[in-house]
Design a protein around this motif. Structure first.
Motif, short mmCIF file in Angstrom:
data_model
loop_
_atom_site.label_atom_id
_atom_site.label_comp_id
_atom_site.label_asym_id
_atom_site.label_seq_id
_atom_site.Cartn_x
_atom_site.Cartn_y
_atom_site.Cartn_z
N PRO A 6 5.31 -3.85 0.56
CA PRO A 6 3.94 -3.58 0.10
C PRO A 6 3.93 -2.22 -0.60
O PRO A 6 4.93 -1.49 -0.55
CB PRO A 6 3.14 -3.52 1.40
N SER A 7 2.83 -1.89 -1.23
CA SER A 7 2.70 -0.55 -1.80
C SER A 7 2.86 0.48 -0.68
O SER A 7 2.41 0.25 0.45
CB SER A 7 1.34 -0.41 -2.49
N ALA A 8 3.49 1.63 -1.00
CA ALA A 8 3.91 2.58 0.03
C ALA A 8 2.83 3.60 0.40
O ALA A 8 3.14 4.77 0.68
CB ALA A 8 5.19 3.28 -0.42
N ASN A 9 1.58 3.17 0.39
CA ASN A 9 0.48 4.04 0.80
C ASN A 9 0.04 3.67 2.21
O ASN A 9 0.34 2.58 2.69
CB ASN A 9 -0.71 3.82 -0.15
N LEU A 10 -0.69 4.57 2.87
CA LEU A 10 -1.38 4.19 4.09
C LEU A 10 -2.38 3.12 3.73
O LEU A 10 -3.00 3.16 2.66
CB LEU A 10 -2.11 5.40 4.69
N ALA A 65 4.13 1.56 9.89
CA ALA A 65 4.13 2.76 9.03
C ALA A 65 2.88 2.82 8.16
O ALA A 65 2.30 3.88 7.93
CB ALA A 65 5.39 2.79 8.17
N LYS A 66 2.43 1.66 7.68
CA LYS A 66 1.26 1.61 6.78
C LYS A 66 -0.07 1.55 7.51
O LYS A 66 -1.11 1.82 6.93
CB LYS A 66 1.33 0.31 5.95
N GLY A 67 -0.01 1.10 8.78
CA GLY A 67 -1.26 0.79 9.48
C GLY A 67 -1.92 -0.42 8.84
O GLY A 67 -3.13 -0.46 8.62
N PRO A 123 -5.30 4.88 -2.06
CA PRO A 123 -4.82 4.52 -3.39
C PRO A 123 -3.30 4.31 -3.38
O PRO A 123 -2.58 5.02 -2.68
CB PRO A 123 -5.19 5.73 -4.25
N SER A 124 -2.82 3.35 -4.14
CA SER A 124 -1.38 3.08 -4.19
C SER A 124 -0.64 4.27 -4.77
O SER A 124 -1.16 4.98 -5.62
CB SER A 124 -1.11 1.83 -5.03
N PRO A 125 0.61 4.50 -4.33
CA PRO A 125 1.38 5.66 -4.77
C PRO A 125 2.15 5.41 -6.07
O PRO A 125 2.92 4.47 -6.16
CB PRO A 125 2.35 5.90 -3.62
N LYS A 155 -10.80 -3.36 2.44
CA LYS A 155 -11.19 -2.21 1.63
C LYS A 155 -9.92 -1.57 1.09
O LYS A 155 -8.91 -1.50 1.78
CB LYS A 155 -11.96 -1.20 2.49
N HIS A 156 -9.96 -1.12 -0.12
CA HIS A 156 -8.73 -0.82 -0.81
C HIS A 156 -8.85 0.39 -1.71
O HIS A 156 -9.91 0.65 -2.24
CB HIS A 156 -8.41 -2.00 -1.74
N TYR A 157 -7.74 1.05 -1.92
CA TYR A 157 -7.62 2.03 -2.99
C TYR A 157 -8.65 3.15 -2.89
O TYR A 157 -9.02 3.75 -3.89
CB TYR A 157 -7.78 1.36 -4.36
N VAL A 203 -0.23 0.18 -11.93
CA VAL A 203 -0.99 -0.73 -11.04
C VAL A 203 -0.03 -1.81 -10.54
O VAL A 203 0.96 -2.12 -11.20
CB VAL A 203 -2.21 -1.39 -11.72
N GLU A 204 -0.36 -2.38 -9.39
CA GLU A 204 0.53 -3.36 -8.77
C GLU A 204 0.65 -4.63 -9.60
O GLU A 204 -0.18 -4.91 -10.46
CB GLU A 204 0.04 -3.73 -7.36
N SER A 205 1.67 -5.42 -9.23
CA SER A 205 1.98 -6.65 -9.98
C SER A 205 0.82 -7.64 -10.00
O SER A 205 -0.05 -7.63 -9.13
CB SER A 205 3.20 -7.32 -9.35
MG MG Z 1 -1.22 -2.39 -1.56
#
Ligand code: MG
Ligand code: TXA
Length: 336
Positions: free
Chosen positions: A139-143, A52-54, A147-149, A232-234, A176-178
Motif C-alpha cells: 500500500p502507499s507508505a503513509n500512516l 505499521a500503517k494502522g 496524504p500519500s508519500p 477517510k483519506h489523504y 498520485v497512486e495507480s
Molecule cells: Mg493509500
C-alpha cells in the motif's frame, strides 16, 4: 526500531531484498508514490504492513510483480482485455483487480476473493521485486488516512521507528497512486482514477465506466466496489475545502473567509498579484498530480488551519487529482 534510509543503489536494493525475504516490511519507491512492501504470499509479513500503517484489515493490498507472466501466478480467469491492457500500460501505474489464486492469502486480499495486481515502471521497484524473488504487497507508505508519500522524507515522517528500512529514490514522478480497475467480462470499471486515464483505457476497449464512488460520497454502509473508497483519506490536519469557480470568484471567496491560519492552494499562474497567503500546486493536470500530496503535507508544516483549494480539471489525470482532493476535503465542495 531504528529506521534506516539507504539510497537506491546495489547496497540499498540488496538490503531491501534481504529484509523482504525474511518477512520484514520495507518502504520502496515506485513511479506513483512510495509503497510499504512485504512478501505478498506471507501472511505474517503482510500483517506487519497493516500494523505499521494502522490500516483497517478489510482494505486489500495491491500485489506488485516484475514480469507480465507473473500475473498468472497470482490471478485466474484473466479476461483477454486484461492482457491487452497489460501490453499497453505495463510496466506502469495501472492496477487490475482479478480473481485471486490461493498463492495470495486472505490477509493480502483483505478477505476478498480478488487481488489487485500491478507491474510498476519504476526500475528500483522492479529490481527489488526481482531480488526478493516474490511478489510484493504494497500500500502507499503513509500512516492510514494521511496524504500519500511522494518522497522518502514523507515516508520517514510517518514511518520512523515503525519499519527497518526506507529505500530513497528522491521524488516520485507521477505523484498520485495507480489507476485501479476491475472487469465485468470484457468491460472495464475504474475504481480509482490515476495516471492511466479514462481516455487512455478507451484506446484499448470502448467498454469503460467510471464507478460512481470516484466522485460521489458513498452512503454509510453502502456496498463498495473497492474498500479503499469508504475510508477517510489523504487528510492533512488542516481543514481542506475544494472551491469550484474562476480565479476572480475564487479570490473574492477567499477574501470573504480570510483570517488566521487561512491559506489558498492555487495554480502557479494564479499567483501573480494574488493578495492572500497561498501555496501552489502546478499549472496542468500532470503537475497538479505530481505536487498535490506534497502540498497537502506542507500546509500542516506551515500551520494552516483552513485551506481553500482551486478545483483541478476533471479530465485526464485531473480526475485523479480531483478524486484525491475530494477525499482530503471530506467531500466539502463550494461551487461559486
Ligand atoms: Mg493509500
Ligand atoms: O500506486 C499505487 O497503487 C500505490 C503504489 C505503492 O503501488 N499503492 C497504493 O496502495 O496506492 P493502497 O493500498 O494505498 O491503495 C490500494 C487501493 C485501495 O483503495 C484498495 O481498496 C484498492 O486499491 N484495492 C486493492 N485491491 C483491491 C481489490 N481486490 N478489489 C478492490 N479494490 C482493491
Amino acid at each position: 526500531m531504528k529506521t534506516e534510509m539507504l539510497p537506491c543503489d546495489e547496497r540499498g536494493i540488496s538490503a531491501a531484498a534481504g529484509l523482504l525475504k525474511k518477512g520484514e516490511v520495507v518502504a520502496i519507491p515506485t513511479e506513483t508514490v512510495y509503497g510499504l512492501a512485504a512478501d505478498a504470499t506471507n501472511e505474517d509479513a503482510v500483517a506487519k504492513i497493516f500494523i505499521a500503517k494502522g490500516r483497517p484489515q478489510d482494505n486489500p493490498l495491491i500485489v506488485h510483480i516484475s514480469e507480465v507472466e507473473d500475473m498468472e501466478k497470482y490471478a485466474r480467469d484473466i479476461p483477454d482485455v486484461a492482457y491487452r491492457l497489460a501490453e499497453k500500460f505495463w510496466p506502469g501505474p495501472l492496477t487490475m483487480v482479478l480473481p485471486k489464486k490461493d498463492t495470495i492469502p486472505m490477509a493480502t486480499s483483505g478477505g476478498l476473493d480478488t487481488v489487485g495486481i500491478r507491474l510498476p515502471s519504476d526500475m528500483t521497484a522492479r529490481r527489488i521485486i526481482k531480488s526478493a524473488g516474490v511478489a510484493l504487497a504494497a500500500p502507499s507508505a503513509n500512516l492510514s488516512g494521511s496524504p500519500s508519500p511522494t518522497s522518502a522524507q514523507h515516508v520517514f515522517d510517518d514511518m520512523n521507528g515503525r519499519i527497518p528500512l526506507i529505500v530513497d529514490e528522491g521524488c516520485c514522478t507521477v505523484g498520485v497512486e495507480s489507476t485501479v480497475i476491475s472487469f465485468d467480462g470484457e468491460g472495464v470499471r475504474i475504481l480509482r482514477p490515476g495516471y492511466v486515464t479514462f481516455e487512455d483505457l478507451l484506446t484499448v476497449t470502448e467498454n469503460v465506466v467510471i464507478d460512481k464512488g470516484v466522485t460521489a460520497e458513498l452512503d454509510a454502509g453502502a456496498v463498495v466496489a473497492s474498500p479503499g473508497m469508504k475510508y477517510k483519506h489523504y487528510s492533512p490536519k488542516a481543514d481542506i475545502v475544494l472551491v469550484e469557480g474562476d480565479l476572480a470568484d475564487f479570490t473574492e471567496y477567499v477574501g470573504k473567509n480570510y483570517g488566521d491560519g487561512v491559506y489558498a492552494m492555487i495554480f502557479n499562474s494564479d499567483a501573480k498579484g494574488f493578495p492572500y497567503r497561498y501555496v501552489m500546486y502546478g499549472d496542468n493536470d500532470k503537475e497538479n498530480a505530481a505536487e498535490v500530496f506534497d502540498r497537502l503535507r506542507e500546509v500542516d508544516e506551515i500551520g494552516a488551519k483552513k485551506v481553500y483549494v482551486r478545483c483541478p480539471s476533471k479530465n485526464g489525470v485531473g480526475l485523479a487529482v480531483y478524486n484525491r482532493l475530494l477525499r482530503a476535503a471530506g467531500f466539502e465542495v463550494v461551487t461559486l
